[in-house]
Design a protein around this motif. Structure first.
Motif, PDB file in Angstrom:
ATOM      1  N   THR A 415      37.797  39.969  44.239  1.00 57.72           N
ATOM      2  CA  THR A 415      38.415  41.258  43.933  1.00 57.72           C
ATOM      3  C   THR A 415      39.667  41.466  44.779  1.00 57.72           C
ATOM      4  O   THR A 415      40.677  41.991  44.299  1.00 57.72           O
ATOM      5  N   TRP A 419      41.059  39.881  40.980  1.00 56.86           N
ATOM      6  CA  TRP A 419      40.214  39.562  39.848  1.00 56.86           C
ATOM      7  C   TRP A 419      39.690  40.829  39.180  1.00 56.86           C
ATOM      8  O   TRP A 419      39.387  41.825  39.850  1.00 56.86           O
ATOM      9  N   THR A 420      39.568  40.766  37.851  1.00 61.46           N
ATOM     10  CA  THR A 420      38.972  41.843  37.062  1.00 61.46           C
ATOM     11  C   THR A 420      37.896  41.253  36.156  1.00 61.46           C
ATOM     12  O   THR A 420      37.645  40.035  36.186  1.00 61.46           O
ATOM     13  N   THR A 423      39.378  38.602  34.065  1.00 63.08           N
ATOM     14  CA  THR A 423      39.516  37.324  34.769  1.00 63.08           C
ATOM     15  C   THR A 423      38.211  36.546  34.726  1.00 63.08           C
ATOM     16  O   THR A 423      38.202  35.331  34.479  1.00 63.08           O
TER      17      THR A 423
END
Length: 480
Positions: A415, A419-420, A423
């Protein structure tokens, strides 16, 4: 010289003829008639057991009863899916313990000991880094992650093969593969690919048609090998399972991983269909699929064959490629110019392209430098993320691959790297649809002897991965 003075003595040959004549005279009829009657009687008994007649079914046997279940139109596929799901579950769950032991031995104890040994020997920091932080650590990760799953999956697969079940799997899937323009025996090489794609490529030798064998080789990478399962499970747990209540997280994460595996099977059929109508156009060959009788597996021979001929053979090739890859990974993170490492320069250059795919530059570079083995993808991603996000106190140091014990800690690192959920989803898709590892690429070349087909088998999944991730990212942002 002595001579036989008895003119009435008989030779051995004459005695045999005399005995045969007496035996024939003692029989009630012609010996040929007795033999024919015995043959017909035996044939009648076999027919009674095997052939169904109006009003009279064939005598049930173990093989026939089991075949009615495992090759049934309605039960064959559910039994097949349940059996292989059980195999994968046993492989993944049972491999955790020995993988942990090996990681503790090779990384937890062996790695610090080697670093201390290098320091006491007065090795320069860069040489110690290349040898210990790079080559050794990459090899240790490959062995600890790759060896236990293969040592569990391959024996189970071989036991099913010896028992006689795998030809039934080919029988069940033959019609689907024929509709895709492939060979029914590709079912067996595809299943082997779930253990290791390199072993799956070798398994295509059972296909006699060169054209259909090439189709099986090119599409084998769509079977999720054991090196990609840990990445799939980790990312599904962190980014998909976290979207639902905790009581459902495990079920949803498992469903996501199974969904990706089934998507790989769909890509296998679709790609085979396209190849059979373009560069590998031709008629689907016919073959007689013999269903051998069921027989008790030979456990010790199976264990030897699986461990020596498959597991250790594939592992050795992976280690050979992992050693130089470890050096490249360490050098990319530690050789600096312009105030940044080579890895940081490359990651910043790849970021715009990676973000357009719903990924990032860290992921793309990790899949480039970790091509020798999918097993080191996660440690490489964590290392590059810590490097680019400037996270202090995480990992073993600059340019050193590592893993974290806590899933929460892993998610915090990712994170922090931006990143999500998108992702995570696209990493799972890209993990399915990307180039084969270097061990598999080398095996493809050895089996085909062709640079052309090796290049196609290597680049085709990458192109599909880029298209799929770009499409998902575009739709995600449109509906978000």
């Amino acid at each position: 010289m002595t001579t036989n003075s008895n003119p009435t003595a008989t030779t051995p040959a004459e005695q045999i003829l005399r005995d045969a004549r007496r035996l024939r005279e003692s029989l009630a009829g012609d010996v040929h008639e007795h033999l024919v009657e015995a043959i017909y009687a035996d044939a009648a008994r076999i027919a009674d057991r095997s052939v169904s007649r109006p009003g009279r079914a064939a005598q049930p046997t173990f093989d026939r009863t089991l075949d009615r279940l495992v090759t049934s139109r309605w039960l064959g596929f559910p039994i097949m899916l349940a059996l292989f799901a059980l195999m994968f579950w046993i492989t993944v769950s049972a491999a955790n313990v020995p993988s942990g032991w090996l990681a503790d031995l090779l990384v937890g104890h062996g790695y610090p000991w080697l670093r201390g040994l290098a320091a006491s020997a007065g090795l320069p920091w860069w040489l110690s880094g290349v040898l210990v932080d790079g080559m050794y650590l990459a090899t240790a990760w490959v062995i600890s992650v790759m060896l236990p799953p293969m040592a569990i999956f391959f024996p189970m697969f071989t036991l099913l093969e010896d028992f006689g079940y795998l030809p039934r799997v080919a029988f069940n899937l033959d019609r689907l593969f024929q509709k895709a323009g492939a060979h029914g025996k590709q079912a067996m090489s595809t299943m082997m690919g779930f253990g290791c794609n390199a072993a799956g490529v070798v398994a295509t030798r059972i296909i006699d048609s060169p054209r259909e064998r090439l189709i099986a080789i090119i599409t084998n990478n769509f079977a999720l090998c054991n090196g990609r399962w840990p990445t799939q499970i980790l990312i599904a747990t962190l980014f998909i399972g976290s979207l639902v209540p905790a009581r459902l997280a495990g079920l949803v994460s498992a469903a996501a991983v199974v969904g990706v595996a089934l998507l790989g099977v769909l890509f296998t059929f679709a790609t085979a269909w396209v190849l059979s109508r373009t560069v590998l156009r031709g008629e689907v060959s016919t073959f007689s699929l013999e269903l051998p009788p069921y027989r008790p597996p030979r456990f010790w021979q199976t264990l030897y064959t699986s461990l020596i001929d498959r597991t250790l053979f594939v592992l050795w090739r992976a280690v050979v490629f992992a050693i130089p890859a470890g050096a490249v990974i360490w050098l990319s993170a530690n050789v600096r110019f312009g105030g940044l490492s080579v890895a940081e320069h490359v990651i910043h250059g790849l970021d715009p392209f990676g973000l357009a795919l719903g990924l990032n530059g860290v992921i793309l570079l990790a899949y480039i430098v970790a091509i020798p083995a999918n097993e080191i993808i996660v440690p490489t991603i964590l290392m590059f993320t810590v490097l680019t996000a400037r996270l202090a106190g995480v990992g073993e140091g600059t340019g050193v691959m590592f893993e974290l014990d806590s899933d929460t800690a892993v998610k915090e690192v990712l994170t922090a790297g931006g990143w999500t959920v998108l992702t995570g989803v696209n990493l799972m898709l890209f993990s399915l649809l990307h180039n084969p590892c270097s061990t598999t690429i080398f095996t493809i070349y050895k089996e085909t002897g062709s640079v052309r087909w090796t290049a196609l088998a290597t680049l085709l999944p990458v192109v599909l991965g880029l298209l799929v991730t770009f499409g998902v990212a575009t739709l995600w942002r449109f509906f978000a």
